[in-house]
Design a protein around this motif. Sequence first.
Motif, short mmCIF file in Angstrom:
data_model
loop_
_atom_site.label_atom_id
_atom_site.label_comp_id
_atom_site.label_asym_id
_atom_site.label_seq_id
_atom_site.Cartn_x
_atom_site.Cartn_y
_atom_site.Cartn_z
N ALA A 91 6.57 2.51 -1.62
CA ALA A 91 7.36 2.80 -0.36
C ALA A 91 6.47 3.52 0.37
O ALA A 91 6.75 3.18 1.49
N ASP A 92 6.18 4.39 0.03
CA ASP A 92 5.41 4.79 1.18
C ASP A 92 3.79 4.60 1.40
O ASP A 92 3.05 5.45 2.00
N GLY A 93 3.12 3.16 0.85
CA GLY A 93 1.94 2.59 0.96
C GLY A 93 0.78 3.24 0.48
O GLY A 93 -0.01 2.74 0.74
#
Length: 429
Positions: free
Chosen positions: A152-154
């Motif tokens: 989700a945070d890349g």
Amino acid sequence: MDTGHTAWILTAAALVCIMIPALALFYGGMVGSRRILNMMMMCFGGVSVVAVLWAVFGYSAVFGNSVGGLGLVGDVTQYLGLGELLAEDPDAALPPALFAAFQLFFAGITTAIIAGAAAGRMKFGAWMLFAGLWSTLVYLPVAHWVFALSSADGSVTGGWILNGLKAIDFAGGTAVHINAGVAALALSLVLGRSAGWPKSEHVRPHSRPLVLVGAGLLWTGWFGFNAGSALAAGNSAAVVFLNTAVAGAAALLGWIAVERLRLGRASSIGAASGLVAGLVAITPACGAVSPLGAIAIGAIAGAVCSLAIEWKYRLGFDDSLDVVGVHLVGGIIGTVLIGLFATDAAPNAANGLFYGGGPALLGTQALATAAVLVYSFAVTWITAKIVQLTVGLRINPEDELRGIDIAAHAEEAYLTDEAPVQLGSPSRT
């Protein structure tokens, strides 16, 4: 870590492992009695090659951080040798080593499926070399496209089909069945036809009971394959389990109904093949559709695949055990029909065209299908050609006619002419 989830995935991994001897029985019963040992050895041998490669670099190539963030292949050095998966991860819901083992069997069974297209005419050593090369050059990149999830945070970048295109494939219809099915087509074209095809006595199934037993065990293992892909013991796994059950049953009925209309009979081989075709088709769709949608997909797959197996005779390619007609066609049907039958009430939470979702999802599914078809066919054909030009693909014509079991393994499955063993003398093997 949740012990309930862990226990379920341990069970699911064991169920997927059962699919290996199940496939060997399913394929083994379909070939002639002088081909069965080789057919089963191709299944077990291919899986064993893939398992070793998976531990060395395969898992990392699929689930490692995408090289360059392009979503094409994972970093093969990230989990090299799987040593980093031995320690418990307090942030993970499952032991990392368990997930690696679960996915190992996906890689293995995908490669083994291809063996059905080469039954009775491919050198065993050439098959083992091909299995290693194919899993490295084709399965690992495609599995990364389909299975590798971005964080989700890349911080972790995954495969482009899952994260960029956002196609739905709950348990691997593209990475496993379309991939193996089109690879079987490419390999069969390079190999050429069996001696005497299509009327050779070796084409006739020698044991229909083995085929049915193998299909039944595949159905059992498929619950681990599909429901285990939920990676948790919960509602999603339960929905997928139910969809898998009814899709297989509907496809069996669809296949034998077409047989009855066309040929005036419902065959045991047709029933077994129809069951497998439905399980293939529901694999990508099992988390996207309702039970009624699963029945529809299964019935369509059973009916269409029963017709598709005739294409090899019309087009002139020797796909010995109908890998193309069942896995390729069934995989395409299941993947594309998500665009029609998907409902947001199912775990994937997306609507297809029949549920007011519009045509966008249908286009996405078709694009994912086309990408795997083109890449897998091209690289498989090149790989098979390389093996053909280096070590050779075909056994001698004489060995093919007398049966590959003796030529490749110096063994017979059934000894019908065995002389009485004399007391004190060694028994025949």
